[in-house]
Design an enzyme around this catalytic site. Structure first.
Site: not given
Ligand code: MOS
Length: 749
Positions: A236-237, A631-632, A639, A703-706
């Protein structure tokens, strides 16, 4: 006697529990859902960027085989604006589609053809003839009309003007970033099913709960009449955070025609109708003492938004707390263009903001003749100077020193163009990264079953990042049930409400909720152990008992002495116990509130510049990331690696071009919208510092997504300067800039 901590899988690379479903092609993505009697909707897009519909001729299209209905202004089902009462019903483009005949942006839906097959709907959509009264749209690239006295003040301390006047060394430059379009491989889609009373909507969404509330408001029905399902997302981004206009059109058509309706938008629509990262223009004014102590930091930014909605790119997000400076001012403003409504893209605000700020820091380091790593180390704050709060856990200095060590930074010769590899000129650059850390409210439901298995349920979703596996690991750590016996149920709004998959906060959010559910399960099991007539602990004081490693036992004895929970359930003739988990947002948590919560990182980039053929390559990236406890590691590394690849795209390739005559996105396909491919990927070395941040949750995971995207573009443009002497202040890097040697060319059409 205290129990030795049970061995658990936190911090280990547990393979994704949903991996087999994906690799075998049995994972059902949104558009994989099909129903008997299902119809297909294909929207018709406006071909002008501004104006009005004069007339629409649907006679030919309506006669075509398979066509069931053509919705347009005048015959479209009534749809509503979100009423703004519920912050969990967020929509970026708020205008109900087909509401009037005004064209606000090129590509706007002016009709939707519904037919028996996709091909029939598509063919008929091509035969809808629209006449427009067209006006000249405004897609001007220069946003400097936004730099004015009315700019909104975002953060302020001291006096930046006085600080700048008194600075020994100063830089003052303007940077820009282009419109970037989200291009997940999975197209936005929806399959809407209406049963005469309720909607069941299969959606490509990063937030089933928000989607439920928003769709209910736009369809004008109670929330409980809308169920959202999203089991797997093809990324999704940020582009799939909130509902878009095709979603309500499909649902309204399903209700109107009393048949399921599927709408899968095409790649061209992905460029106009479902958001993008807006363009930014940012002024960075820095002043320092002769030694390099920052004494002022000014960050003014303007982003462009649509005629319809105000969606701002908050470029100053990381600026107030990243460096120590007595004088700071951040101001923001929006200007309006004839484009679709923008939306969040990975690391919204901070990512373009740090491109500008970190570029400014590099320019300041050069002006000072100070090493750019040293300059950052020298300006490390003790506390968050924007609010006086201590950092919960901040290891930015160690990110820099570890990264410098791994990269070999000490071998860097700062002279421009001085480092060579054969015929190639090398450039080495560095930039810092930061991103918010937060928890949202979260409810979960945990079942422990009489066959020794467990089930955890939550109305959050896995957007491809590994959330299913994180749930299993946390349940395993809290209950001792093996991962392979844990069923994780997500992606259905009828489950207990969980967080939006955004802001990199899902992992940090779900841990305390699952822990709370496990505590409640323990209470129930102990209750059963002391009350159950067939329990070995019948009649004992509950305070004597404990639950660990999946067993109820005397707290004074090891777990192995006790009884497995499933055996206890069988003795009590219970199929399961079910326990609820509930946890609050970090902003409502009095302890978290006393801290400044963020993640950090340092990005080191090497570029190879071949002046003979004007070829630029990113050849190496070293990234050191401080996201608390990981965690993993495997999906976490995945990511960050993916984010670095995206950062190379931001620096080198990505830009959505609009035709100034009609405001149409020109490169609206995967051939012309250039993104990083495998051939563009360098060696990537990711290190996690792994310091638990216990303020956020008991495992210390943030958390590591961004975070991995932040700083990458600035590190690359710093490396480009080091190699070529050309300062890129306007992304993406263009070969013509490198050839011309011009440092400050504005690419305004
Ligand atoms: Mo992120 S831009 O908060 O999906």
């Amino acid at each position: 006697m205290p129990q030795a901590p049970a061995p658990n899988l936190i911090g280990t690379s547990v393979p994704r529990i949903d991996g087999p479903l994906k690799t075998s092609g049995t994972a059902k993505y949104t558009s994989d859902h099909n129903f008997p009697e299902m119809l297909y909707g294909v929207p018709v897009q406006a071909t002008i960027g501004k104006g009005k519909i004069k007339s629409m001729d649907v006679a030919e299209a309506e006669k075509m085989r398979g066509v069931v209905r053509i919705y347009r202004y005048g015959n479209a089902p009534k749809l509503y604006r979100p009423n703004g009462q519920d912050e969990n019903a967020h929509v970026d483009e708020t205008r109900p589609p087909l509401e009037d005949e005004v064209i606000y942006y090129n590509g706007q839906y002016v009709a939707m053809v519904v037919a028996e097959t996709f091909e029939q709907a598509k063919a008929a959509a091509n035969k809808v003839h629209v006449e427009y009264a067209s006006e000249t749209p405004n897609v001007a690239l220069d946003l400097s009309d936004g730099f004015n006295d009315k700019m909104k003040e975002i953060s302020k301390r001291g006096d930046v003007d006085a600080g700048f006047a008194n600075a020994a060394v100063k830089v003052d430059y303007t940077y820009s970033t282009p419109i970037e379009t989200h291009n997940p491989i999975e197209l936005h889609s929806t399959v809407a099913v209406w049963d005469g009373e309720k909607f069941k909507l299969y959606e490509t969404t990063q937030s089933i709960m928000n989607h439920q509330a928003a769709m209910a408001q736009m369809l004008g029905v109670p929330k409980e009449n809308v169920q959202i399902v999203m089991k797997f997302l093809g990324s999704g981004f940020g582009g799939k955070l909130w509902p878009w206009t095709h979603d309500v059109l499909a649902a309204a058509a399903a209700r109107d025609l009393n048949r399921p309706v599927k709408v899968v938008i095409d790649r061209r629509m992905m460029f106009s109708n479902v958001g993008h990262r807006p363009r930014t223009q940012q002024r960075i004014r820095l002043g320092a003492t002769a030694e390099g102590k920052l004494n002022c930091l000014q960050h003014d930014y303007v982003s462009d938004t649509s005629i319809l909605d105000e969606v701002s790119e908050d470029c100053g997000e990381a600026t107030p707390y990243i460096y120590s400076t007595p004088n700071l001012r951040i101001r923001g403003e929006m200007v309006v263009r004839n484009v679709g409504t923008p939306t969040a893209m990975r690391g919204p605000g901070a990512v373009p903001g740090l491109y500008a700020l970190e570029s400014g820091m590099d320019e300041l380091a050069i002006a000072l003749k100070v090493d750019p790593v040293q300059l950052r180390l020298m300006n490390e704050p003790e506390i968050d100077e924007s609010n006086g709060l201590p950092f919960s856990s901040r290891h930015l200095k160690e990110c820099l020193t570890t990264g410098a060590e791994k990269f070999g930074w000490s071998k860097r010769n700062p002279a421009v163009g001085s480092m060579k590899r054969g015929d190639l000129t090398l450039g080495w650059g560095v930039a810092c990264a930061s991103w918010i850390a937060m928890r949202m409210p979260c409810k979960t439901s945990l079942m422990l079953n009489d066959d020794g298995s467990a089930r955890i349920a939550c109305a959050t979703q896995d957007i491809g990042t590994g959330t299913y596996t994180i749930f299993a690991q946390v349940v395993n750590a809290k209950t001792g049930v093996p991962v392979e016996k844990i069923q994780v149920v997500l992606g259905d709004s009828s489950l207990p409400p969980g967080p939006v998959s955004g802001g990199s906060w899902v992992t940090g959010t779900v841990i305390p909720s699952i822990a709370n559910a496990a505590d409640n399960a323990e209470k129930q099991l102990i209750d059963l152990a002391v009350n159950g007539t067939r329990s070995p602990y019948h009649g004992r004081d509950p305070k004597e008992l404990a639950f660990s490693e999946g067993r109820i036992h005397l707290a004074s004895e090891p777990a192995s002495s006790g009884i497995a929970f499933d055996e206890l359930l069988r003795k009590g003739s219970l199929r399961f116990i079910q326990a609820d988990g509930d946890s609050m947002a970090s902003f409502a948590d009095p302890n978290a509130n006393k801290h400044s919560l963020h993640s950090y990182g340092a990005q080191f980039a090497e570029v190879e510049w071949d002046p003979g053929i004007a070829r630029l390559r990113v050849s190496r990236v070293v990234s050191v990331i401080d996201v608390g406890k990981v965690l993993n590691p495997r999906p976490a590394r995945n990511q960050v690696e993916g984010a670095i690849v995206m950062g190379i795209g931001m620096a080198m390739f990505e830009e959505t071009h609009y035709d100034p005559r009609n405001a149409r996105p020109v490169n609206s396909n995967l051939a012309d919208y250039i993104m990083t491919t495998c051939a563009d990927c360098p060696e990537i070395d990711v290190t996690f510092l792994d310091y638990p941040d216990k303020v956020l949750n008991e495992f210390g995971a943030r958390g590591v997504g961004e975070i991995g995207l932040a700083g990458v573009a600035a590190a690359i443009t710093a490396a480009v300067y080091h190699a070529t002497g050309v300062r890129i202040r306007n992304l993406p890097i263009r070969i013509e800039d490198l050839i011309s040697g011009s440092s400050n060319k504005q690419h305004f059409a």
